[in-house]
Motif scaffolding. Structure first.
Motif, PDB file in Angstrom:
ATOM      1  N   GLY A  93       0.843  -1.193   0.000  1.00 18.86           N
ATOM      2  CA  GLY A  93       0.000   0.000   0.000  1.00 18.86           C
ATOM      3  C   GLY A  93       0.872   1.235   0.000  1.00 18.86           C
ATOM      4  N   ALA A  94       0.283   2.375  -0.269  1.00 16.92           N
ATOM      5  CA  ALA A  94       1.038   3.627  -0.312  1.00 16.92           C
ATOM      6  C   ALA A  94       0.083   4.792  -0.110  1.00 16.92           C
ATOM      7  N   TYR A  95       0.678   5.954   0.185  1.00 17.31           N
ATOM      8  CA  TYR A  95      -0.116   7.182   0.277  1.00 17.31           C
ATOM      9  C   TYR A  95       0.754   8.351  -0.154  1.00 17.31           C
ATOM     10  N   ALA A  96       0.106   9.428  -0.524  1.00 15.04           N
ATOM     11  CA  ALA A  96       0.807  10.659  -0.924  1.00 15.04           C
ATOM     12  C   ALA A  96      -0.149  11.830  -0.720  1.00 15.04           C
ATOM     13  N   PRO A  97       0.381  13.029  -0.438  1.00 11.18           N
ATOM     14  CA  PRO A  97       1.784  13.299  -0.151  1.00 11.18           C
ATOM     15  C   PRO A  97       2.172  12.829   1.252  1.00 11.18           C
ATOM     16  N   ALA A  98       3.459  12.469   1.400  1.00 10.88           N
ATOM     17  CA  ALA A  98       3.989  11.994   2.679  1.00 10.88           C
ATOM     18  C   ALA A  98       4.619  13.176   3.411  1.00 10.88           C
ATOM     19  N   ALA A  99       4.034  13.548   4.556  1.00  6.20           N
ATOM     20  CA  ALA A  99       4.473  14.751   5.287  1.00  6.20           C
ATOM     21  C   ALA A  99       5.849  14.591   5.914  1.00  6.20           C
ATOM     22  N   VAL A 100       6.375  13.348   5.960  1.00  5.67           N
ATOM     23  CA  VAL A 100       7.735  13.156   6.478  1.00  5.67           C
ATOM     24  C   VAL A 100       8.748  13.902   5.599  1.00  5.67           C
ATOM     25  N   VAL A 101       8.374  14.115   4.318  1.00  6.13           N
ATOM     26  CA  VAL A 101       9.198  14.950   3.437  1.00  6.13           C
ATOM     27  C   VAL A 101       8.735  16.397   3.633  1.00  6.13           C
TER      28      VAL A 101
END
Length: 429
Positions: free
Chosen positions: A233-241
């Motif tokens: 699975g995945a998600y975007a945008p990733a706030a870790v960036v």
């Protein structure tokens, strides 16, 4: 640019289905084909039964169907020189030539490329001899990761718990050929500590578009436990960036990488996937890939507000204008449904039951499916479906995706229930 384009997408997975969905909606698209396709892709465009590694058949098909533009999904045909062959025959192609594809096809080449161009990455060395690798592992003051240099379908990276396990992994690869010729050479490097993120770039020479940063979930089990997979699975945008991390990545990784490619005579046109580790010392490159990630592609394509086909075609032709790419101010999430047993030996041939229609802003992306003799969609791979949704918040996108997952069934279906758990924990704080 021509008024209309005949397009061929190469591949048969979730990444390619996400690309096909974006392309068929473009006003630039005339005919759209996919080779070899899958059970879901065949509902959205015409299929061609051609293996991705049969370059001559792909070229013959392009000539017969008057294909103007080829979008190459997977890395294998690129590493074999598909882009070189098509460009030689005046067919535009999105994907790097064989020289650029080495960034993924050879981890040894990639590591040496980063070292000679001072691109931040883990300390490491390349080996073809087991005794030398063993001595290095014993001598270094840090834990290591062991990587098969060649293509290994995303499974050629071993993350040992200690040095004995690392030596055993090196022995398996170099002496026992656990990944065949892909492990004839290995990379042994420092195990980096931090959080990973995926940076996808649409590249055309020194011009590029950075798509929203995303985060994949590699492990089969919730809480990131268990065996490595192709992605659950995945998600975007990733706030870790954060903005600070993005600025660091642009200045110290992306720009030096594109400058070095140009300086080394590599005219790179296609996706450059930069897997990064966000460490205490800043962002460092975990690996380069030369195609969109899967399942990251499934969350990125729905976030592109502009005409994706036009952008990819411009990149392929060397005319990329980054200002033309508009990204939606939304979140996207995808949940991968797998066959029982995956990522080990898994079951196939299970009939899939789907809802009559998808809710707004939700998508059923097919990965490992095909149509049986009765016309029913059945499972044919380990990763079967990527259920994707967009929303004005991450929580909203996840709620839509999981709601759609609950309406789909096949015998032995499995999925993780904690996609984006790191981000959700940050949001609560």
């Amino acid at each position: 640019m021509k008024d209309k384009l005949n397009v061929l997408v190469i591949g048969s997975g979730g990444r390619e289905h996400a690309i096909v969905k974006a392309v068929v909606n473009s006003p630039l698209a005339a005919k759209v084909f996919c080779a070899p396709s899958n059970g879901g892709i065949s509902q959205d465009c015409q299929s061609a039964d051609i293996p991705v590694s049969d370059l001559d058949k792909i070229l013959d098909f392009c000539k017969a169907e008057k294909i103007d533009f080829v979008i190459c999904g997977p890395e294998v045909p690129l590493s074999l020189g598909l882009a070189d062959l098509l460009r030689k025959n005046n067919i535009a192609v999105y994907g790097p030539n064989k020289d650029g594809a080495q960034l993924e096809a050879s981890k040894a080449f990639s590591k040496a490329f980063m070292q000679r161009n001072n691109i931040p990455t883990a300390i490491g060395k390349n080996f073809t001899d087991f005794e030398s690798a063993k001595s290095y592992i014993e001598s270094v003051p840090f834990n290591v990761v062991v990587k098969a240099s060649g293509l290994a379908a995303g499974k050629g990276v071993i993350i040992p718990e200690n040095k004995d396990e690392a030596i055993s992994a090196a022995k398996d690869m170099l002496l026992n050929k656990s990944f065949g010729e892909s492990s004839a050479e290995i990379v042994v490097e420092e195990k980096m500590e931090g959080e990973e993120a995926s940076i996808m770039l649409i590249v055309s020479g020194k011009n590029y578009i950075m798509l929203p940063p995303s985060q994949d979930h590699k492990r089969i089990g919730e809480g990131d436990k268990g065996l490595n997979t192709g992605g659950m699975g995945a998600y975007a945008p990733a706030a870790v960036v954060t903005k600070e991390v993005e600025a660091d990545v642009r200045q110290n990784i992306i720009q030096p990488t594109l400058n070095a490619l140009a300086a080394e005579g590599i005219d790179y046109r296609g996706t450059l996937y930069v897997g990064i580790m966000i460490t205490k010392q800043g962002a460092k490159v975990v690996e380069y890939n030369v195609r969109f990630g899967d399942p990251e592609c499934q969350v990125l394509m729905p976030l592109i507000k502009s005409d994706a086909l036009e952008i990819l075609f411009d990149a392929a032709c060397g005319n990329l204008d980054p200002s033309k790419c508009e990204i939606k101010d939304e979140f996207a999430a995808t949940v991968v449904m797998t066959s029982k047993g995956y990522p080990n030996a898994y079951e196939k041939g299970k009939v899939i039951s789907f809802p009559d229609k998808c809710p707004k802003d939700a998508y059923i992306i097919h990965s490992g499916t095909k149509r049986n003799a009765e016309g029913k969609i059945i499972t044919s791979g380990g990763r079967v479906l990527s259920i994707t949704a967009t929303g004005n918040t991450l929580e909203n996108a996840l709620k839509k995706a999981y709601s759609l997952v609950s309406e789909i069934s096949f015998e032995g279906a499995y999925y993780r229930k904690d996609i984006a758990h790191r981000q959700l924990a940050r949001n609560k704080k």
